[in-house]
Design an enzyme around this catalytic site. Structure first.
Site, short mmCIF file in Angstrom:
data_model
loop_
_atom_site.label_atom_id
_atom_site.label_comp_id
_atom_site.label_asym_id
_atom_site.label_seq_id
_atom_site.Cartn_x
_atom_site.Cartn_y
_atom_site.Cartn_z
N HIS A 98 37.98 34.96 38.28
CA HIS A 98 37.82 34.53 39.67
C HIS A 98 36.81 33.40 39.65
CE1 HIS A 98 36.89 34.50 43.95
NE2 HIS A 98 35.61 34.63 43.64
N CYS A 172 42.52 31.82 43.89
CA CYS A 172 41.15 31.36 44.08
C CYS A 172 40.82 30.17 43.18
CB CYS A 172 40.17 32.50 43.81
SG CYS A 172 40.34 33.25 42.18
#
Length: 258
Positions: A98, A172
């Site tokens: 992430h 993301c």
């Protein structure tokens, strides 16, 4: 938080309890709380608003470091699983990651949701919930002011809606890559999203659920969503470039005058 009056003025601010009161200096916080005029079509009027009520000189040139914060994903049933896997996968240029972009003491991220609201939200730098912080990568400095950065993120928030999240096509890391590009002219390193790029090439072998927003490892935090604004990022960037060119010209002209 948003307030709107009959004149179409939007007061954009972050007044959430946990948000950076000890990490943003008063000037930076002031720059992020702005009154922006919105036209009849709902698009942002990008006239010179950054100096309204501000004691900061228009001649000030900004140069703020931008960091790409990278995290290992966390499996609730086995929190160390992805960290251990990434320790090996990183050696071959892939991994389960992430990421968020940190600038002016704020980190911006993108997560999925079933809502058509934006999926772009902000967190305390290097403390994203549901992920384990791994490292920060210096991406360079941005010449944009805090207000201009804020507007860039808001415009991206208008297109990065929660229900458009796709683990393979729009995650993301795609958001972080684009934001880094707009702020510094540099793209995020390919290894943070290479696994998804590989997945796209063999997507017919993968479950269709990966294209579902519910597959988002870090869902959008509804308590800190950005306020989307229609606009053109290139307009903001061109304004800043033109201003810097004008300031440089005036400075050189002054220094050359007898």
């Amino acid at each position: 938080m948003i307030y709107k009056n009959d004149d179409g003025l939007l007061l954009l601010g972050w007044f959430y309890g946990f948000l950076f009161m000890n990490q943003l200096d008063p000037f930076s916080l002031y720059e992020l709380v702005k009154v922006c005029r919105v036209g009849p079509s709902g698009t942002l009027d990008l006239k010179e608003i950054e100096n309204e009520g501000s004691s900061v000189s228009l001649q000030q040139q900004y140069s703020e470091p931008v960091y790409l914060n990278v995290y290992d994903l966390i499996d609730p049933e086995n929190p160390e699983r992805f960290t251990a896997m990434n320790a090996y996968l990183r050696k071959i240029g892939v991994g389960f990651y992430h990421s968020g972009v940190e600038v002016y003491g704020v980190e911006f991220c993108f997560g999925g949701s079933e809502s058509c609201d934006t999926g772009v939200f902000h967190v305390e730098p290097r403390r994203a919930q549901g992920a384990s912080y791994r490292q920060s990568i210096y991406m360079g400095n941005t010449p944009l002011s805090p207000n201009e950065v804020f507007l860039v993120v808001q415009i991206l928030a208008d297109s990065f809606r929660g229900n458009t999240f796709s683990l393979l096509r729009r995650n993301c890391n795609h958001f972080s890559d684009l934001l880094c590009l707009y702020l510094t002219g540099k793209r995020a390193p390919k290894w943070i999203n290479r696994l998804c790029s590989i997945g796209m090439k063999v997507k017919w072998l993968l479950p269709k659920s990966l294209d579902n927003p519910s597959a988002s490892p870090l869902p959008a935090d509804k308590t800190s969503l950005m306020i989307p604004v229609a606009g053109n990022v290139n307009h903001i960037l061109n304004q800043r470039r033109n201003k810097l060119q004008k300031e440089t010209f005036e400075k050189n002209k002054t220094s050359c005058d007898p």
